[in-house]
Design a protein around this motif. Structure first.
Motif, mmCIF file in Angstrom:
data_model
loop_
_atom_site.group_PDB
_atom_site.id
_atom_site.type_symbol
_atom_site.label_atom_id
_atom_site.label_comp_id
_atom_site.label_asym_id
_atom_site.label_seq_id
_atom_site.Cartn_x
_atom_site.Cartn_y
_atom_site.Cartn_z
ATOM 1 N N GLN A 29 0.820 -1.212 0.000
ATOM 2 C CA GLN A 29 0.000 0.000 0.000
ATOM 3 C C GLN A 29 0.857 1.266 0.000
ATOM 4 N N ARG A 30 1.932 1.239 0.773
ATOM 5 C CA ARG A 30 2.802 2.411 0.911
ATOM 6 C C ARG A 30 3.564 2.729 -0.376
ATOM 7 N N HIS A 31 3.898 1.709 -1.165
ATOM 8 C CA HIS A 31 4.776 1.913 -2.319
ATOM 9 C C HIS A 31 4.088 1.832 -3.684
ATOM 10 N N ARG A 32 2.800 1.645 -3.701
ATOM 11 C CA ARG A 32 2.131 1.597 -5.004
ATOM 12 C C ARG A 32 1.358 2.865 -5.269
ATOM 13 N N PRO A 33 1.109 3.174 -6.492
ATOM 14 C CA PRO A 33 1.457 2.407 -7.686
ATOM 15 C C PRO A 33 2.869 2.726 -8.166
ATOM 16 N N LEU A 34 3.587 1.692 -8.520
ATOM 17 C CA LEU A 34 4.913 1.831 -9.097
ATOM 18 C C LEU A 34 4.730 2.155 -10.578
ATOM 19 N N PRO A 35 5.310 3.260 -11.049
ATOM 20 C CA PRO A 35 5.146 3.627 -12.456
ATOM 21 C C PRO A 35 5.636 2.542 -13.409
ATOM 22 N N ARG A 36 4.953 2.383 -14.512
ATOM 23 C CA ARG A 36 5.274 1.349 -15.510
ATOM 24 C C ARG A 36 6.669 1.506 -16.095
ATOM 25 N N ASN A 37 7.194 2.733 -16.115
ATOM 26 C CA ASN A 37 8.495 2.956 -16.744
ATOM 27 C C ASN A 37 9.673 2.672 -15.801
ATOM 28 N N ILE A 38 9.390 2.209 -14.598
ATOM 29 C CA ILE A 38 10.441 1.885 -13.639
ATOM 30 C C ILE A 38 10.405 0.382 -13.375
ATOM 31 N N ALA A 39 11.527 -0.280 -13.615
ATOM 32 C CA ALA A 39 11.622 -1.710 -13.312
ATOM 33 C C ALA A 39 11.515 -1.903 -11.806
ATOM 34 N N LEU A 40 10.937 -3.006 -11.389
ATOM 35 C CA LEU A 40 10.767 -3.260 -9.966
ATOM 36 C C LEU A 40 12.086 -3.106 -9.222
ATOM 37 N N SER A 41 13.142 -3.680 -9.749
ATOM 38 C CA SER A 41 14.437 -3.637 -9.062
ATOM 39 C C SER A 41 15.050 -2.239 -9.028
ATOM 40 N N GLU A 42 14.526 -1.320 -9.820
ATOM 41 C CA GLU A 42 15.051 0.044 -9.859
ATOM 42 C C GLU A 42 14.245 1.026 -9.015
ATOM 43 N N ALA A 43 13.228 0.526 -8.328
ATOM 44 C CA ALA A 43 12.415 1.396 -7.478
ATOM 45 C C ALA A 43 13.283 1.964 -6.354
ATOM 46 N N ALA A 44 13.035 3.208 -6.010
ATOM 47 C CA ALA A 44 13.864 3.927 -5.041
ATOM 48 C C ALA A 44 13.774 3.369 -3.623
ATOM 49 N N PHE A 45 12.746 2.589 -3.327
ATOM 50 C CA PHE A 45 12.576 2.110 -1.955
ATOM 51 C C PHE A 45 13.390 0.860 -1.616
ATOM 52 N N TRP A 46 14.106 0.274 -2.583
ATOM 53 C CA TRP A 46 14.963 -0.880 -2.302
ATOM 54 C C TRP A 46 16.364 -0.410 -1.950
ATOM 55 N N ASN A 47 17.034 -1.160 -1.085
ATOM 56 C CA ASN A 47 18.453 -0.885 -0.892
ATOM 57 C C ASN A 47 19.225 -1.636 -1.977
ATOM 58 N N GLU A 48 20.515 -1.463 -2.028
ATOM 59 C CA GLU A 48 21.325 -2.047 -3.101
ATOM 60 C C GLU A 48 21.226 -3.573 -3.149
ATOM 61 N N ALA A 49 21.281 -4.217 -2.003
ATOM 62 C CA ALA A 49 21.218 -5.682 -1.961
ATOM 63 C C ALA A 49 19.841 -6.198 -2.395
ATOM 64 N N GLN A 50 18.786 -5.529 -1.959
ATOM 65 C CA GLN A 50 17.434 -5.924 -2.348
ATOM 66 C C GLN A 50 17.244 -5.777 -3.852
ATOM 67 N N ALA A 51 17.696 -4.662 -4.395
ATOM 68 C CA ALA A 51 17.567 -4.409 -5.833
ATOM 69 C C ALA A 51 18.323 -5.462 -6.632
ATOM 70 N N ALA A 52 19.526 -5.796 -6.185
ATOM 71 C CA ALA A 52 20.326 -6.803 -6.880
ATOM 72 C C ALA A 52 19.639 -8.165 -6.838
ATOM 73 N N PHE A 53 19.091 -8.529 -5.691
ATOM 74 C CA PHE A 53 18.393 -9.812 -5.569
ATOM 75 C C PHE A 53 17.215 -9.879 -6.531
ATOM 76 N N LEU A 54 16.411 -8.830 -6.572
ATOM 77 C CA LEU A 54 15.237 -8.806 -7.448
ATOM 78 C C LEU A 54 15.630 -8.877 -8.916
ATOM 79 N N ALA A 55 16.636 -8.104 -9.307
ATOM 80 C CA ALA A 55 17.095 -8.103 -10.700
ATOM 81 C C ALA A 55 17.641 -9.472 -11.085
ATOM 82 N N GLU A 56 18.417 -10.068 -10.198
ATOM 83 C CA GLU A 56 18.997 -11.377 -10.465
ATOM 84 C C GLU A 56 17.922 -12.457 -10.546
ATOM 85 N N ALA A 57 16.930 -12.397 -9.690
ATOM 86 C CA ALA A 57 15.851 -13.387 -9.706
ATOM 87 C C ALA A 57 15.161 -13.422 -11.059
#
Length: 78
Positions: A29-57
């Motif tokens: 609820q706090r982080h949506r809606p995520l704009p379509r032009n931003i990849a999930l792993s590139e959202a500003a609310f992730w830290n570096e490790a979280q973003a890397a995990f999501l992108a790698e997955a």
């Protein structure tokens, strides 16, 4: 090989976030809606490790990929 069955709760725990249903719903609820032009792993609310995990997955089509896709959909809903 990790044969465990992953859930949204285990994904959130893997990301270092609270994994109970109430906290997951609050996060979404706090982080949506995520704009379509931003990849999930590139959202500003992730830290570096979280973003890397999501992108790698997604890039490796890992066993987390379906849940990452599900989270992506949930964050894009209005």
């Amino acid at each position: 090989m990790d044969a465990s069955i992953h859930t949204m709760q285990t994904l959130f725990c893997q990301l270092g976030l609270a994994g109970d249903e109430e906290q997951i719903n609050a996060f979404i609820q706090r982080h949506r809606p995520l704009p379509r032009n931003i990849a999930l792993s590139e959202a500003a609310f992730w830290n570096e490790a979280q973003a890397a995990f999501l992108a790698e997955a997604v890039a490796e089509d890992s066993d987390w990929c379906e849940l990452v896709d599900e989270l992506d959909c949930l964050l894009r809903e209005n």
